[in-house]
Design a protein around this motif. Structure first.
Motif, PDB file in Angstrom:
ATOM      1  N   ALA A 207       2.171   1.260   7.121  1.00 38.10           N
ATOM      2  CA  ALA A 207       0.716   1.363   7.043  1.00 38.10           C
ATOM      3  C   ALA A 207       0.052   0.483   8.093  1.00 38.10           C
ATOM      4  O   ALA A 207      -0.914   0.885   8.740  1.00 38.10           O
TER       5      ALA A 207
ATOM      6  N   CYS B 113      -6.216   0.730   4.641  1.00 35.38           N
ATOM      7  CA  CYS B 113      -4.797   1.091   4.526  1.00 35.38           C
ATOM      8  C   CYS B 113      -3.955   0.241   5.478  1.00 35.38           C
ATOM      9  O   CYS B 113      -2.948  -0.349   5.076  1.00 35.38           O
TER      10      CYS B 113
ATOM     11  N   VAL C  85      -5.657   7.321  10.463  1.00 37.77           N
ATOM     12  CA  VAL C  85      -6.086   7.168   9.078  1.00 37.77           C
ATOM     13  C   VAL C  85      -7.059   8.296   8.808  1.00 37.77           C
ATOM     14  O   VAL C  85      -8.041   8.461   9.517  1.00 37.77           O
TER      15      VAL C  85
ATOM     16  N   VAL D   9      -2.442  -0.664  -0.211  1.00 43.31           N
ATOM     17  CA  VAL D   9      -1.532   0.415  -0.598  1.00 43.31           C
ATOM     18  C   VAL D   9      -0.800  -0.018  -1.868  1.00 43.31           C
ATOM     19  O   VAL D   9      -0.808  -1.194  -2.227  1.00 43.31           O
TER      20      VAL D   9
ATOM     21  N   CYS E 222      -1.115   6.376   5.632  1.00 48.20           N
ATOM     22  CA  CYS E 222      -2.565   6.397   5.610  1.00 48.20           C
ATOM     23  C   CYS E 222      -3.135   7.804   5.774  1.00 48.20           C
ATOM     24  O   CYS E 222      -4.257   7.968   6.239  1.00 48.20           O
TER      25      CYS E 222
ATOM     26  N   LYS F  26       4.151  -0.749   3.396  1.00 45.56           N
ATOM     27  CA  LYS F  26       3.072  -1.586   3.929  1.00 45.56           C
ATOM     28  C   LYS F  26       3.216  -1.778   5.436  1.00 45.56           C
ATOM     29  O   LYS F  26       2.222  -1.771   6.173  1.00 45.56           O
TER      30      LYS F  26
ATOM     31  N   TYR G  16      -2.699   4.997  -1.166  1.00 45.18           N
ATOM     32  CA  TYR G  16      -3.419   4.154  -0.212  1.00 45.18           C
ATOM     33  C   TYR G  16      -4.918   4.298  -0.420  1.00 45.18           C
ATOM     34  O   TYR G  16      -5.375   5.213  -1.093  1.00 45.18           O
ATOM     35  N   CYS G  17      -5.668   3.382   0.202  1.00 48.42           N
ATOM     36  CA  CYS G  17      -7.115   3.500   0.226  1.00 48.42           C
ATOM     37  C   CYS G  17      -7.518   4.091   1.571  1.00 48.42           C
ATOM     38  O   CYS G  17      -7.095   3.617   2.621  1.00 48.42           O
TER      39      CYS G  17
END
Ligand SMILES: [Cu+2]
Length: 208
Positions: A150, A123, A156, A128, A71, A147, A116-117
């Protein structure tokens, strides 16, 4: 003798056609139906392909990390690699103009690319994806494992902080209708140690 020469020539010309052809465009939908998802989230792309993130709902980013720090932007952990970052792409604003905001990256090698976002807790919630997962090379580096990392991420990093360096990369461009809310100037991709990821990233508004 003549025949085999001919075959060789044909193969050579085929090989050359393949290396000079442009690749395919692979679409990844971001936030479909309001979900915190990249769809699909595990894709294979070849050198020369483009991967296009299409921001259809919500307000998300497509930001590159390394495997171990899901993240956080790639640049935080590798000073010589910037990584790509779309910036925030609020879908409602572009939709209001009958458009979809898109962010496109070129694929310059087949190493895994972790994405990722950077919005809120997206995240950690599993927003992701991976391009060119390679569990044959390292079975522990799967999308599932990414994942899980994350989900446990303690830090983050907001995407704004990802846009720091342009080392080794080239700067993308933002295009779109006047008044478009796509605030992200495309930023650089980089992997200067290889011919790798250095490439152009661009944000554009796609008519739908
Ligand atoms: Cu998101």
């Amino acid at each position: 003798m003549q025949f085999s020469t001919l075959v060789f020539a044909a193969l050579a010309s085929l090989a050359s056609a393949q290396t000079t052809s442009t690749g395919k465009m692979i679409a990844v939908t971001v936030g479909i139906n309001g979900t915190l998802k990249f769809s699909p989230d595990n894709i294979k792309a070849s050198v020369g392909d483009m991967v296009q993130f299409q921001f259809v709902a919500g307000n998300h980013t497509a930001t590159q990390s390394n495997f171990d720090n899901p993240c956080q932007p790639l640049s935080m952990h590798n000073a010589s690699a910037t990584g790509f970052h779309s910036g925030f792409q609020p879908a409602a604003a572009s939709k209001a103009m009958g458009m979809t905001s898109v962010y496109t990256i070129p694929i310059n090698d087949t190493k895994p690319i972790w994405v990722y976002c950077a919005q809120g807790k997206h995240c950690e919630a599993g927003m992701v994806m991976v391009i060119n997962e390679n569990t044959a090379a390292n079975s522990s580096r799967s999308l599932d494992a990414y994942k899980k990392l994350a989900a446990g991420a303690s830090t983050v990093v907001p995407s704004g902080n990802a846009a720091n360096s342009s080392t080794g990369g080239t700067t993308g461009t933002t295009t779109g209708a006047p008044g478009a809310s796509a605030t992200a100037a495309g930023m650089s991709l980089a992997a200067p140690s290889t011919v790798g990821l250095a490439a152009i990233a661009a944000v554009a508004l796609l008519m739908i």
